[in-house]
Design a protein around this motif. Structure first.
Motif, mmCIF file in Angstrom:
data_model
loop_
_atom_site.group_PDB
_atom_site.id
_atom_site.type_symbol
_atom_site.label_atom_id
_atom_site.label_comp_id
_atom_site.label_asym_id
_atom_site.label_seq_id
_atom_site.Cartn_x
_atom_site.Cartn_y
_atom_site.Cartn_z
ATOM 1 N N ARG A 148 0.712 -1.456 0.020
ATOM 2 C CA ARG A 148 -0.084 -0.124 0.027
ATOM 3 C C ARG A 148 0.745 1.495 -0.175
ATOM 4 O O ARG A 148 0.665 2.195 -0.583
ATOM 5 N N LEU A 151 3.881 1.472 -9.938
ATOM 6 C CA LEU A 151 3.259 0.284 -9.540
ATOM 7 C C LEU A 151 1.895 -0.188 -9.463
ATOM 8 O O LEU A 151 1.179 -0.875 -8.725
ATOM 9 N N GLU A 152 0.798 0.978 -10.175
ATOM 10 C CA GLU A 152 -0.748 0.720 -10.395
ATOM 11 C C GLU A 152 -0.933 -0.579 -10.660
ATOM 12 O O GLU A 152 -2.063 -1.013 -10.418
ATOM 13 N N PRO A 164 2.862 5.475 -7.610
ATOM 14 C CA PRO A 164 1.451 5.020 -8.313
ATOM 15 C C PRO A 164 1.760 4.819 -9.649
ATOM 16 O O PRO A 164 1.116 3.813 -10.286
ATOM 17 N N ARG A 185 2.516 1.873 -3.331
ATOM 18 C CA ARG A 185 1.506 2.161 -4.450
ATOM 19 C C ARG A 185 1.394 3.655 -4.157
ATOM 20 O O ARG A 185 1.404 4.468 -5.104
ATOM 21 N N GLU A 186 1.274 4.066 -2.850
ATOM 22 C CA GLU A 186 0.968 5.619 -2.434
ATOM 23 C C GLU A 186 2.135 6.350 -2.897
ATOM 24 O O GLU A 186 2.112 7.697 -3.617
#
Lengths: 161, 429
Positions: free
Chosen positions: A148, A158-159, A155, A151-152
């Motif tokens: 998580r 790694l989306e 983004p 991804r933050e």
């Protein structure tokens, strides 16, 4: 000592990559590799007789990487060395590596160790838990939090997952 | 997730060119770690062995007696401190001469060695209180084991002689002879004969006293010329002393007999009892040398104690000591000692033997030769003297706790130091 040197020769590259993944810094990675090798050398007779120097080295390196944070009351700042390996190459490749490295540095040492074991060493959750000395559920939650956070901070990169 | 793996591979691809491993340096560092660990383990083992040796040496070892405590046949000293040990062994066959005994409500009847060790004296289910009887040289101990078994124990030779036919005065014993509870007994100065209050069982039996030889041979003494007499001990190897009432109201005489209770002499005592007819088995006691007699005078609630010369009857001292009831009198420096708070107090008020409150000692009986000898202080006595604070009785436990804490702290420091030295580098700023 000859067989130890041969083993180091064969595994140095792999250890260097993992150490860099865990520390994010060339100098710190080199120290981590040397510390790991010293501990493997300390118990070389036993671990080589058991035929498991790779597994022992992996466990030692990840423990050292996590413990270095545990031992400090305040989490130390991550050090960024000069001329990091991700800057080799050109254009989009370099930018993509820098973004990923920065995102990895946003993780806690334990999260980085979990990512390393799960997604770089390709260990199962059970094997990862055994290496880190924690429960499988802890590995699951740590992995979830680590992804998580990645991804933050990355983004675009790694989306897909 | 394979995409993440590919990104990581891409990120780390060039790393081996930057991060160099030195196998030789790592091998040397490993050897240093190994050597440090081995040296540390060796030092720890040596320290633990030393501590264990010191700790065990300082602890009481019931059941064994140092050769130093066992010189010759008789006792030559007494402990200044009687501590409650972690474990009490049964009285072995030949522990050597005892300095005395204590009757502790928490632990029962315990023999006391000159070094202060405690040994449990056999004690069966009896119907009354039978205090053990210790000779003045500390070598001979007499005690009732159960309602049918009375034993003469030579603590040096290691022999236990059962007195045939002698039991207690309960209805559960059918032995032909009986001895009474709550009565004193007296070993002769040479330890060859024991005077007990007792008689033959059954109606019409005469005699109230038994004479037991060291080999267990028992005989009943004939009745005294004065029927109300109570024995006070041996005046010499073949002379017994008895308290009898004189002709005048409250007058008391010391009747001297031979060992067959035949009158040899009478000594008028320079003392008057407030109540006549109240002489009992605890009214008097003779000193180990037979020259002094402790006599309790006065009535209930107003007792006074006097010490008299057994040859002339003249009074040498008067005052008040603790209760004589159920506990033989100990003599120190020619005078009877007081039993206070489980300890022994001389006539100047100085406590010279203290007992652990955990024992709840009610009676202390010390052999005459023991108190005439040297005090044995031991480690606790050297440090605490006759102080009775908590630490003075628990210094072993406190010391072990401190040592254990220090070892744990040292272990933590070693572990912490190893972890720091072993992996300080990764991630440190």
């Amino acid at each position: 000592m000859e067989d130890f040197e041969a083993w180091v020769q064969a595994r140095a590259g792999s250890l260097a990559r993992t150490a860099y993944l865990l520390t994010g810094d060339v100098h710190l990675a080199e120290d981590l590799v040397q510390d790991t090798l010293a501990r493997v050398a300390d118990h070389w007779r036993r671990v080589s007789r058991r035929g498991s120097p790779d597994a022992y080295a992996r466990q030692v390196m990840h423990h050292l990487a996590v413990d270095r944070w545990r031992r400090r009351r305040v989490r130390p700042p991550e050090a960024l060395g000069a001329a990091p390996p991700e800057l080799t190459g050109h254009g989009y490749d370099v930018e993509r590596r820098v973004v990923l490295r920065d995102a990895l540095l946003r993780l806690t040492p334990r999260q980085r160790a979990t990512v390393s074991l799960r997604f770089y060493e390709d260990l199962t959750e059970v094997e990862t838990a055994a290496v880190l000395g924690c429960s499988v559920s802890t590995v699951k939650s740590t992995t979830r939090d680590a992804l998580r956070r990645l991804r933050e901070h990355a983004p675009d990169l790694l989306e897909a997952w | 997730m394979s995409e993440l793996r590919e990104r990581l591979d891409d990120l780390l691809d060039a790393t081996p060119s930057y991060v160099v491993a030195d196998a030789g340096a790592a091998w040397r560092a490993g050897a240093r770690r190994r050597r440090r660990r081995q040296v540390g383990a060796g030092v720890l083992v040596v320290v633990l062995v030393l501590l264990a040796g010191l700790g065990l040496g300082a602890l009481p070892r019931p059941g064994t007696v140092d050769p130093a405590e066992h010189r010759g046949g008789g006792v030559d000293g007494y402990p200044t401190r009687i501590a409650d040990p972690w474990r009490i062994s049964d009285l072995p066959d030949a522990p050597g001469p005892l300095a005395g005994f204590v009757v502790a409500s928490e632990r029962g009847r315990l023999g006391v060695t000159p070094g202060g060790r405690l040994l449990r004296i056999p004690e069966g289910d009896t119907s009354d209180t039978f205090p053990p009887i210790l000779s003045d040289d500390g070598r001979h101990l007499a005690y009732l084991v159960d309602v049918r078994t009375y034993v003469l124990h030579d603590l040096v030779a290691g022999t236990r002689t059962v007195v045939p036919g002698l039991g207690d005065n309960s209805g559960r014993s059918d032995e032909p002879y009986l001895t009474y509870g709550q009565t004193p007994g007296f070993w002769s100065p040479d330890g060859e004969r024991l005077l007990l209050m007792g008689s033959r069982r059954g109606r019409g039996a005469t005699g109230s006293f038994l004479l037991v030889d060291a080999d267990g041979t028992l005989s009943v003494l004939p009745d005294l010329p004065s029927p109300s007499g109570s024995p006070v001990g041996w005046l010499s190897a073949d002379r017994l002393g008895w308290l009898v009432e004189g002709n005048a109201p409250g007058a008391v005489e010391l009747l001297v007999t031979d060992d067959r209770a035949r009158e040899v002499d009478r000594v008028n005592l320079e003392a008057r009892r407030l109540e006549s007819g109240s002489l009992n088995q605890w009214s008097g006691s003779v000193s180990p040398d037979g020259r002094s007699l402790l006599l309790v005078v006065g009535g209930p609630g107003a007792e006074t104690d006097v010490v008299l010369d057994t040859r002339t009857g003249t009074q040498m001292w008067s005052g008040r000591i603790g209760s004589l009831w159920d506990c033989p009198t100990s003599w120190y420096d020619g005078l009877p000692v007081d039993v206070a708070s489980g300890g022994l107090v001389d006539r100047s008020g100085r406590t010279f033997v203290v007992t652990d409150p955990a024992l709840a000692v009610g009676c202390v009986g010390m052999a005459g030769d023991a108190l005439a000898g040297e005090p044995h202080r031991g480690l606790g006595g050297l440090v605490f003297g006759t102080r009775t604070g908590w630490l003075s009785w628990h210094w072993r436990e406190a010391g072990l706790g401190v040592v254990g804490g220090l070892l744990a702290l040292a272990g933590l420091l070693v572990v912490r130091r190893r972890r720091v030295s072993g992996s300080a580098a990764p991630g440190s700023a």
